[in-house]
Design a protein around this motif. Sequence first.
Motif, PDB file in Angstrom:
ATOM      1  N   LEU A  30      -5.626   0.388  24.161  1.00  0.00           N
ATOM      2  CA  LEU A  30      -4.518   0.434  23.517  1.00  0.00           C
ATOM      3  C   LEU A  30      -4.148  -0.254  22.284  1.00  0.00           C
ATOM      4  N   ASN A  31      -5.171  -0.838  21.680  1.00  0.00           N
ATOM      5  CA  ASN A  31      -5.126  -1.637  20.648  1.00  0.00           C
ATOM      6  C   ASN A  31      -5.005  -0.870  19.362  1.00  0.00           C
ATOM      7  N   LEU A  32      -4.067  -1.152  18.360  1.00  0.00           N
ATOM      8  CA  LEU A  32      -3.970  -0.585  17.001  1.00  0.00           C
ATOM      9  C   LEU A  32      -5.247  -1.140  16.212  1.00  0.00           C
ATOM     10  N   PHE A  33      -5.807  -0.229  15.719  1.00  0.00           N
ATOM     11  CA  PHE A  33      -6.937  -0.576  14.971  1.00  0.00           C
ATOM     12  C   PHE A  33      -7.041   0.022  13.470  1.00  0.00           C
ATOM     13  N   ALA A  34      -8.035  -0.653  12.715  1.00  0.00           N
ATOM     14  CA  ALA A  34      -8.138  -0.141  11.349  1.00  0.00           C
ATOM     15  C   ALA A  34      -9.375  -0.120  10.750  1.00  0.00           C
ATOM     16  N   TRP A  35      -9.770   0.242   9.723  1.00  0.00           N
ATOM     17  CA  TRP A  35     -11.204   0.634   9.217  1.00  0.00           C
ATOM     18  C   TRP A  35     -11.458   0.040   7.927  1.00  0.00           C
ATOM     19  N   ASN A  36     -12.869  -0.607   7.751  1.00  0.00           N
ATOM     20  CA  ASN A  36     -13.058  -1.375   6.357  1.00  0.00           C
ATOM     21  C   ASN A  36     -12.834  -0.450   5.383  1.00  0.00           C
ATOM     22  N   SER A  37     -12.272  -1.167   4.132  1.00  0.00           N
ATOM     23  CA  SER A  37     -12.315  -0.400   2.989  1.00  0.00           C
ATOM     24  C   SER A  37     -12.463  -1.133   1.717  1.00  0.00           C
ATOM     25  N   TYR A  38     -12.642  -0.825   0.748  1.00  0.00           N
ATOM     26  CA  TYR A  38     -13.170  -1.410  -0.527  1.00  0.00           C
ATOM     27  C   TYR A  38     -12.370  -0.943  -1.894  1.00  0.00           C
ATOM     28  N   THR A  39     -11.553  -1.722  -2.755  1.00  0.00           N
ATOM     29  CA  THR A  39     -10.947  -1.287  -3.686  1.00  0.00           C
ATOM     30  C   THR A  39     -11.033  -2.096  -4.907  1.00  0.00           C
ATOM     31  N   VAL A  40     -11.217  -1.239  -6.090  1.00  0.00           N
ATOM     32  CA  VAL A  40     -11.216  -1.868  -7.461  1.00  0.00           C
ATOM     33  C   VAL A  40     -10.076  -1.302  -8.205  1.00  0.00           C
ATOM     34  N   THR A  41      -9.339  -2.486  -8.748  1.00  0.00           N
ATOM     35  CA  THR A  41      -7.988  -1.983  -9.345  1.00  0.00           C
ATOM     36  C   THR A  41      -8.006  -2.615 -10.557  1.00  0.00           C
ATOM     37  N   PRO A  42      -8.224  -2.048 -11.997  1.00  0.00           N
ATOM     38  CA  PRO A  42      -7.835  -2.317 -13.124  1.00  0.00           C
ATOM     39  C   PRO A  42      -6.248  -2.298 -13.324  1.00  0.00           C
ATOM     40  N   ARG A  43      -5.784  -3.443 -14.079  1.00  0.00           N
ATOM     41  CA  ARG A  43      -4.212  -3.330 -13.992  1.00  0.00           C
ATOM     42  C   ARG A  43      -3.938  -3.963 -15.310  1.00  0.00           C
ATOM     43  N   TRP A  44      -2.674  -3.592 -15.833  1.00  0.00           N
ATOM     44  CA  TRP A  44      -2.131  -4.284 -17.092  1.00  0.00           C
ATOM     45  C   TRP A  44      -0.762  -4.694 -16.456  1.00  0.00           C
ATOM     46  N   GLU A  45      -0.363  -5.909 -16.832  1.00  0.00           N
ATOM     47  CA  GLU A  45       0.912  -6.269 -16.380  1.00  0.00           C
ATOM     48  C   GLU A  45       1.448  -7.498 -17.393  1.00  0.00           C
ATOM     49  N   VAL A  46       2.847  -7.185 -17.434  1.00  0.00           N
ATOM     50  CA  VAL A  46       3.843  -8.644 -18.099  1.00  0.00           C
ATOM     51  C   VAL A  46       4.858  -8.660 -17.038  1.00  0.00           C
ATOM     52  N   SER A  47       5.847  -9.419 -17.276  1.00  0.00           N
ATOM     53  CA  SER A  47       6.821 -10.084 -16.386  1.00  0.00           C
ATOM     54  C   SER A  47       7.587  -8.628 -15.987  1.00  0.00           C
ATOM     55  N   LYS A  48       8.146  -7.828 -16.950  1.00  0.00           N
ATOM     56  CA  LYS A  48       8.791  -6.722 -16.404  1.00  0.00           C
ATOM     57  C   LYS A  48       8.190  -5.350 -16.200  1.00  0.00           C
ATOM     58  N   PHE A  49       7.003  -5.178 -16.835  1.00  0.00           N
ATOM     59  CA  PHE A  49       5.974  -3.913 -16.509  1.00  0.00           C
ATOM     60  C   PHE A  49       5.023  -4.271 -16.168  1.00  0.00           C
ATOM     61  N   GLY A  50       4.256  -2.918 -15.499  1.00  0.00           N
ATOM     62  CA  GLY A  50       2.837  -3.047 -14.886  1.00  0.00           C
ATOM     63  C   GLY A  50       2.516  -1.684 -14.480  1.00  0.00           C
ATOM     64  N   VAL A  51       1.264  -1.572 -14.787  1.00  0.00           N
ATOM     65  CA  VAL A  51       0.632  -0.349 -14.197  1.00  0.00           C
ATOM     66  C   VAL A  51      -0.876  -0.709 -13.578  1.00  0.00           C
ATOM     67  N   ALA A  52      -1.171  -0.130 -12.603  1.00  0.00           N
ATOM     68  CA  ALA A  52      -2.485  -0.170 -11.602  1.00  0.00           C
ATOM     69  C   ALA A  52      -2.838   1.101 -11.212  1.00  0.00           C
ATOM     70  N   LEU A  53      -4.316   0.867 -11.350  1.00  0.00           N
ATOM     71  CA  LEU A  53      -5.010   2.249 -11.059  1.00  0.00           C
ATOM     72  C   LEU A  53      -6.000   1.879  -9.893  1.00  0.00           C
ATOM     73  N   PRO A  54      -5.719   1.827  -8.789  1.00  0.00           N
ATOM     74  CA  PRO A  54      -6.765   1.593  -7.440  1.00  0.00           C
ATOM     75  C   PRO A  54      -7.622   2.662  -7.422  1.00  0.00           C
ATOM     76  N   ILE A  55      -8.945   2.313  -7.173  1.00  0.00           N
ATOM     77  CA  ILE A  55      -9.685   3.243  -6.888  1.00  0.00           C
ATOM     78  C   ILE A  55     -10.454   2.803  -5.461  1.00  0.00           C
TER      79      ILE A  55
END
Length: 590
Positions: free
Chosen positions: A387-412
């Motif tokens: 009955l344990n909740l479980f997850a699987w391994n995952s790997y992510t690369v994310t380029p992003r541009w950000e300043v204090s008020k705006f940001g955009v990220a593209l997770p792969i």
Amino acid sequence: MRKVYLCTLMMAATVGAYAQSYPGYRTSNYTGVNGVFFNPANAADSRSRWDINLFSIDGYAGNNQNSLSFKDITKSSFNSDSLKSKLLSGSGGDLNGLARVDIFGPSVLFNAGARTGVAFTTRARIFGNARDVDGKLARAVIDAGEAKDNYPFNFAEQKAILNSAAWTEIGASVGQILTPSKSHHFVKVGLTLKYLAGVADAYMRMENFNGTVNTGGSGTYITNATGRVFLNTTDANFKDYDFGDFFKFNGHGFGGDVGVVYEYRPNLDFSKFENDRFANKYKLKISIAALDIGEIKFNESSNQSGAYTMNVPAGQQFLLSQFKDKSVKDFKGVLDASPYFTPDATVDNSYKISLPTSFQFNVDYLIVKGLYANANAQITTSKTGNLNLFAWNSYTVTPRWEVSKFGVALPINYSELTQWNAGISLRAGPVFLGSGSLWTAIFDKSKQADLHIGIRFGLQAKKKLRKDTDQDGIYDNEDSCVTVPGVARYNGCPIPDTDGDGVNDEMDSCRTVPGLAKYNGCPIPDRDGDGVNDEIDECPDQPGSGQFKGCPDSDGDGIPDKDDKCPTVPRVPKYQGCPIPDRDRDGVNV
């Protein structure tokens, strides 16, 4: 948002493969209090003086067999009735997956000093797993035999598990900076302690579940089948789950998160500003966190739990249409009414489920100002319990541009179950939204569907120059003598002169006695100790008197020894201190 539809369990639920919540957004340096959910060390050195999350939600569904298109992601806002046949159905055995809703409730972060941050958080979660399920059998049950499969087909489930839980978290977090503020190597740590209020749990376990699915005039049915079935729903109806149900507690537990962050800060210098929280200072950031440590204890539902032995003889039929339009809590009634399911002794009156513990390894690299590259690995712990909740391994690369008020990220992302997915996350002022699979779903097929959106705001730290009133190079907040020029080693004050002789203590060899600079702050010396200082003493190495400028008069004739040719015999000055001469030695002096 009145209804939350995502996580209906078992044969009437959505399931999917686990991936990180809030993909893309979680990598930002401007998540405020929400960053504490991803690593509690983020409570310290925040870009905000204080920060509040109003409401944020992340929904996710997918599996390892069935693909989704873009229209499936947007259909009915994740309504379980429209997605269940897509997600909890596949082409055969070993269907694995999960569906979840992750809600960040009202939460606040504030600074408790220059080096400490404190956060109080609330969170509501629904998390449902499927493991080693026969996808064709699941589809037949969900669609009540209306699916257009090739019949008959056999199924064999040695140990299939479907489990879904809902709980509310109330947490307190503290983050602490460990290293000096001006060090090139920066380290902070954090800890979150959580009270876990179990709202609902529902599970179905199938052991040695074997048989045949066929169709005929009366509908689709199971025949020639044997096995064991265990189920429980703790009075929960996941199909029409009401938001207010998050406050109906049916279980209790405790949990926590722990994290550490290291930053390499080689070149940036913010010493001329009153604080350095207004900008990111690192070239490289490495963080590690252990999340979702803990467990919840639930009680069995006396009227909605049971264990059954299934035996459908060859030639007899158990119609799957009996499950049509039924929620999980109605399954027990169906099985109790069937002659093919024999009730058995139920298991313990209470049971525990473990949270989906994972280790998060994160590397963030500053390419140029505002442009970052992030790499993350999610390594999950083994979940061997039923009955344990479980997850699987995952790997992510994310380029992003950000300043204090705006940001955009593209997770792969690459997940062990859903494989490759690409998405986008946007942030503008207090609003953020995104999906970790949007681009995959638009241009191809994806085995997952996810979407996040939220509103949080805070008072960001501003760039404010320090003052230096006396222009001594030491800023007023560190200067103990704000209006008098001084030196850093004396906290901005001048070098002290303890004896007030005009020679500062660092140059004064006699700090408590007034003296002269040419004698290193000491008085004029008197080597012979006669009270006449050496500068006016004509006999500095012989004790004398002031009458004779420090020289002695041994015979007391008023002629100092240095001028007395007979210093031990008192005589007269006419003969240079000697007796009157008697040249003929007749006893009569000249």
